[in-house]
Design a protein around this motif. Structure first.
Motif, PDB file in Angstrom:
ATOM      1  N   GLU A   1      -4.747  -2.102 -13.896  1.00  0.00           N
ATOM      2  CA  GLU A   1      -3.679  -1.636 -14.778  1.00  0.00           C
ATOM      3  C   GLU A   1      -2.881  -0.539 -14.089  1.00  0.00           C
ATOM      4  N   THR A   2      -1.666  -0.292 -14.606  1.00  0.00           N
ATOM      5  CA  THR A   2      -0.846   0.785 -14.060  1.00  0.00           C
ATOM      6  C   THR A   2      -1.609   2.110 -14.103  1.00  0.00           C
ATOM      7  N   GLN A   3      -2.272   2.329 -15.206  1.00  0.00           N
ATOM      8  CA  GLN A   3      -3.049   3.559 -15.417  1.00  0.00           C
ATOM      9  C   GLN A   3      -4.472   3.353 -14.870  1.00  0.00           C
TER      10      GLN A   3
ATOM     11  N   ASP B   1      -5.556   8.910 -10.631  1.00  0.00           N
ATOM     12  CA  ASP B   1      -4.384   9.454 -11.302  1.00  0.00           C
ATOM     13  C   ASP B   1      -3.216   8.459 -11.295  1.00  0.00           C
ATOM     14  N   LEU B   2      -2.502   8.388 -12.404  1.00  0.00           N
ATOM     15  CA  LEU B   2      -1.379   7.462 -12.586  1.00  0.00           C
ATOM     16  C   LEU B   2      -0.355   7.543 -11.462  1.00  0.00           C
ATOM     17  N   GLY B   3      -0.008   8.748 -11.059  1.00  0.00           N
ATOM     18  CA  GLY B   3       1.012   8.933 -10.024  1.00  0.00           C
ATOM     19  C   GLY B   3       0.495   8.758  -8.608  1.00  0.00           C
ATOM     20  N   ARG B   4      -0.791   8.387  -8.476  1.00  0.00           N
ATOM     21  CA  ARG B   4      -1.385   8.130  -7.151  1.00  0.00           C
ATOM     22  C   ARG B   4      -2.260   6.882  -7.259  1.00  0.00           C
ATOM     23  N   ASN B   5      -1.617   5.798  -7.737  1.00  0.00           N
ATOM     24  CA  ASN B   5      -2.414   4.585  -8.002  1.00  0.00           C
ATOM     25  C   ASN B   5      -2.410   3.577  -6.853  1.00  0.00           C
ATOM     26  N   ILE B   6      -2.079   4.032  -5.680  1.00  0.00           N
ATOM     27  CA  ILE B   6      -2.267   3.445  -4.330  1.00  0.00           C
ATOM     28  C   ILE B   6      -1.638   2.098  -3.972  1.00  0.00           C
TER      29      ILE B   6
ATOM     30  N   PRO C   1      11.517   9.852 -17.231  1.00  0.00           N
ATOM     31  CA  PRO C   1      11.416  11.259 -16.805  1.00  0.00           C
ATOM     32  C   PRO C   1      10.643  11.428 -15.489  1.00  0.00           C
ATOM     33  N   PHE C   2       9.735  10.498 -15.199  1.00  0.00           N
ATOM     34  CA  PHE C   2       8.931  10.629 -13.979  1.00  0.00           C
ATOM     35  C   PHE C   2       9.608  10.035 -12.740  1.00  0.00           C
ATOM     36  N   PHE C   3      10.827   9.471 -12.926  1.00  0.00           N
ATOM     37  CA  PHE C   3      11.506   8.778 -11.813  1.00  0.00           C
ATOM     38  C   PHE C   3      11.705   9.646 -10.560  1.00  0.00           C
TER      39      PHE C   3
ATOM     40  N   ILE D   1      -8.560  -3.007  -7.639  1.00  0.00           N
ATOM     41  CA  ILE D   1      -8.239  -2.059  -6.564  1.00  0.00           C
ATOM     42  C   ILE D   1      -8.021  -0.661  -7.138  1.00  0.00           C
ATOM     43  N   ARG D   2      -7.198  -0.558  -8.166  1.00  0.00           N
ATOM     44  CA  ARG D   2      -6.970   0.764  -8.758  1.00  0.00           C
ATOM     45  C   ARG D   2      -8.236   1.288  -9.439  1.00  0.00           C
ATOM     46  N   GLY D   3      -9.004   0.389 -10.034  1.00  0.00           N
ATOM     47  CA  GLY D   3     -10.235   0.795 -10.706  1.00  0.00           C
ATOM     48  C   GLY D   3     -11.311   1.265  -9.742  1.00  0.00           C
TER      49      GLY D   3
ATOM     50  N   CYS E   1       0.889  -1.160   0.000  1.00  0.00           N
ATOM     51  CA  CYS E   1       0.000   0.000   0.000  1.00  0.00           C
ATOM     52  C   CYS E   1       0.921   1.202   0.000  1.00  0.00           C
ATOM     53  N   LYS E   2       0.855   2.012  -1.036  1.00  0.00           N
ATOM     54  CA  LYS E   2       1.738   3.164  -1.168  1.00  0.00           C
ATOM     55  C   LYS E   2       1.309   4.277  -0.195  1.00  0.00           C
ATOM     56  N   PRO E   3       2.130   5.342  -0.077  1.00  0.00           N
ATOM     57  CA  PRO E   3       1.804   6.393   0.902  1.00  0.00           C
ATOM     58  C   PRO E   3       0.403   6.993   0.729  1.00  0.00           C
TER      59      PRO E   3
ATOM     60  N   HIS F   1      13.956   0.218  -5.108  1.00  0.00           N
ATOM     61  CA  HIS F   1      12.717  -0.496  -5.436  1.00  0.00           C
ATOM     62  C   HIS F   1      12.315  -0.266  -6.896  1.00  0.00           C
ATOM     63  N   TYR F   2      12.466   0.973  -7.363  1.00  0.00           N
ATOM     64  CA  TYR F   2      12.045   1.330  -8.718  1.00  0.00           C
ATOM     65  C   TYR F   2      13.230   1.478  -9.673  1.00  0.00           C
ATOM     66  N   LYS F   3      14.356   0.808  -9.380  1.00  0.00           N
ATOM     67  CA  LYS F   3      15.578   1.068 -10.162  1.00  0.00           C
ATOM     68  C   LYS F   3      15.428   0.779 -11.660  1.00  0.00           C
ATOM     69  N   ASP F   4      14.537  -0.150 -12.039  1.00  0.00           N
ATOM     70  CA  ASP F   4      14.316  -0.428 -13.462  1.00  0.00           C
ATOM     71  C   ASP F   4      13.749   0.776 -14.206  1.00  0.00           C
ATOM     72  N   LEU F   5      13.206   1.741 -13.465  1.00  0.00           N
ATOM     73  CA  LEU F   5      12.575   2.911 -14.090  1.00  0.00           C
ATOM     74  C   LEU F   5      13.453   4.162 -13.983  1.00  0.00           C
ATOM     75  N   SER F   6      14.725   3.967 -13.570  1.00  0.00           N
ATOM     76  CA  SER F   6      15.570   5.125 -13.244  1.00  0.00           C
ATOM     77  C   SER F   6      15.825   6.072 -14.420  1.00  0.00           C
TER      78      SER F   6
ATOM     79  N   GLY G   1      -2.432 -11.296  -8.323  1.00  0.00           N
ATOM     80  CA  GLY G   1      -2.274 -10.037  -7.596  1.00  0.00           C
ATOM     81  C   GLY G   1      -2.269  -8.861  -8.554  1.00  0.00           C
ATOM     82  N   ARG G   2      -1.571  -9.020  -9.663  1.00  0.00           N
ATOM     83  CA  ARG G   2      -1.551  -7.945 -10.672  1.00  0.00           C
ATOM     84  C   ARG G   2      -2.947  -7.704 -11.227  1.00  0.00           C
ATOM     85  N   GLN G   3      -3.698  -8.777 -11.435  1.00  0.00           N
ATOM     86  CA  GLN G   3      -5.080  -8.624 -11.921  1.00  0.00           C
ATOM     87  C   GLN G   3      -5.923  -7.883 -10.894  1.00  0.00           C
TER      88      GLN G   3
ATOM     89  N   GLY H   1      10.034  12.196  -9.431  1.00  0.00           N
ATOM     90  CA  GLY H   1       8.740  12.390  -8.779  1.00  0.00           C
ATOM     91  C   GLY H   1       8.232  11.118  -8.117  1.00  0.00           C
ATOM     92  N   LEU H   2       8.474  10.002  -8.775  1.00  0.00           N
ATOM     93  CA  LEU H   2       8.056   8.701  -8.250  1.00  0.00           C
ATOM     94  C   LEU H   2       8.783   8.388  -6.934  1.00  0.00           C
ATOM     95  N   VAL H   3      10.094   8.644  -6.929  1.00  0.00           N
ATOM     96  CA  VAL H   3      10.909   8.395  -5.736  1.00  0.00           C
ATOM     97  C   VAL H   3      10.489   9.333  -4.598  1.00  0.00           C
TER      98      VAL H   3
HETATM   99  P1  DAT Z   1       3.134  -0.802 -11.942  1.00  0.00           P
HETATM  100  O1  DAT Z   1       3.057  -0.018 -10.651  1.00  0.00           O
HETATM  101  O2  DAT Z   1       1.760  -1.100 -12.491  1.00  0.00           O
HETATM  102  O3  DAT Z   1       3.992  -2.028 -11.834  1.00  0.00           O
HETATM  103  P2  DAT Z   1       5.348   0.438 -13.370  1.00  0.00           P
HETATM  104  O4  DAT Z   1       6.226  -0.538 -12.664  1.00  0.00           O
HETATM  105  O5  DAT Z   1       5.491   0.552 -14.844  1.00  0.00           O
HETATM  106  O6  DAT Z   1       3.802   0.164 -13.046  1.00  0.00           O
HETATM  107  O7  DAT Z   1       5.577   1.896 -12.763  1.00  0.00           O
HETATM  108  C1  DAT Z   1       5.712   2.072 -11.369  1.00  0.00           C
HETATM  109  C2  DAT Z   1       4.921   3.279 -10.957  1.00  0.00           C
HETATM  110  O8  DAT Z   1       5.453   4.444 -11.578  1.00  0.00           O
HETATM  111  C3  DAT Z   1       3.454   3.255 -11.372  1.00  0.00           C
HETATM  112  O9  DAT Z   1       2.641   2.553 -10.456  1.00  0.00           O
HETATM  113  C4  DAT Z   1       3.117   4.707 -11.414  1.00  0.00           C
HETATM  114  C5  DAT Z   1       4.412   5.357 -11.877  1.00  0.00           C
HETATM  115  N1  DAT Z   1       4.392   5.580 -13.331  1.00  0.00           N
HETATM  116  C6  DAT Z   1       4.473   4.639 -14.287  1.00  0.00           C
HETATM  117  N2  DAT Z   1       4.433   5.178 -15.522  1.00  0.00           N
HETATM  118  C7  DAT Z   1       4.321   6.517 -15.327  1.00  0.00           C
HETATM  119  C8  DAT Z   1       4.224   7.646 -16.189  1.00  0.00           C
HETATM  120  N3  DAT Z   1       4.244   7.502 -17.518  1.00  0.00           N
HETATM  121  N4  DAT Z   1       4.098   8.864 -15.612  1.00  0.00           N
HETATM  122  C9  DAT Z   1       4.079   9.013 -14.289  1.00  0.00           C
HETATM  123  N5  DAT Z   1       4.170   7.997 -13.405  1.00  0.00           N
HETATM  124  C10 DAT Z   1       4.301   6.770 -13.913  1.00  0.00           C
END
Ligand code: DAT
Ligand code: MG
Length: 150
Positions: A92-94, A110-115, A58-60, A103-105, A10-12, A50-55, A86-88, A62-64
């Motif tokens: 979806e991410t969005q 909002d994408l950046g607050r998907n809980i 551009p949104f990294f 749960i997200r539905g 459960c995110k912040p 935790h999110y290193k694959d997304l480093s 669990g993913r189901q 803000g995500l961190v």
């Molecule tokens: P998920 O959380 O469904 O596994 P992800 O691993 O691709 O999705 O991304 C991690 C989180 O980063 C995601 O829950 C919300 C944020 N995020 C993903 N894509 C984004 C984007 N295009 N803009 C802003 N935030 C994004």
């Protein structure tokens, strides 16, 4: 049988919005077994790891910032195909693409607050569980499993 373990968090925003119980209830009532549960306030470094694959995204930053902005609730759920299920259950991410009933539905807009967070593969789950539960989880026998699994 594909009994496995996944990392769900459960995110912040979920903690702030009082959705922790509702998220736990989804997994618990479905029949999954809770084997790890704790609240952790992630440091920026933990969020980056935790999110290193997304480093490179551009949104990294803000995500961190968001992920380390308050405590999260870390869970390990165990059961049949629980990584994919669990993913189901998360949706979806969005949030816009997440069906009502997920749960997200049901709880996010909002994408950046998907809980919620959930591992997306067996490798990811193993890695995330090692990171968030270095002390290990609880191996207990759920006595009603004969009524959940054939
Ligand atoms: P998920 O959380 O469904 O596994 P992800 O691993 O691709 O999705 O991304 C991690 C989180 O980063 C995601 O829950 C919300 C944020 N995020 C993903 N894509 C984004 C984007 N295009 N803009 C802003 N935030 C994004
Ligand atoms: Mg992901």
């Amino acid at each position: 049988t594909n009994q496995e373990r996944t990392f769900i968090a459960c995110k912040p925003d979920a903690v702030q919005r009082g959705l922790v119980g509702a998220i736990i209830a989804r997994f618990e009532t479905r029949g999954y077994k809770l084997v790890g549960l704790k609240m952790v306030w992630p440091t920026k470094e933990m969020a980056e790891t935790h999110y290193k694959d997304l480093s490179k995204k551009p949104f990294f930053p803000g995500l961190v910032e968001f992920f380390s902005s308050g405590p999260i609730v870390c869970m390990c759920w165990e059961g049949l195909d629980v990584i994919r299920q669990g993913r189901q259950m998360l949706g979806e991410t969005q949030p816009l693409a997440s069906k009502p009933g997920s749960i997200r539905g049901d709880y996010s807009i909002d994408l950046g607050r998907n809980i919620c967070h959930g591992s997306d593969s067996p490798e990811g789950a193993e890695h995330e569980l090692k990171m968030w539960f270095p002390e290990g989880v609880n191996d207990w026998a759920k006595t009603i499993d004969a009524w959940v699994y054939e």
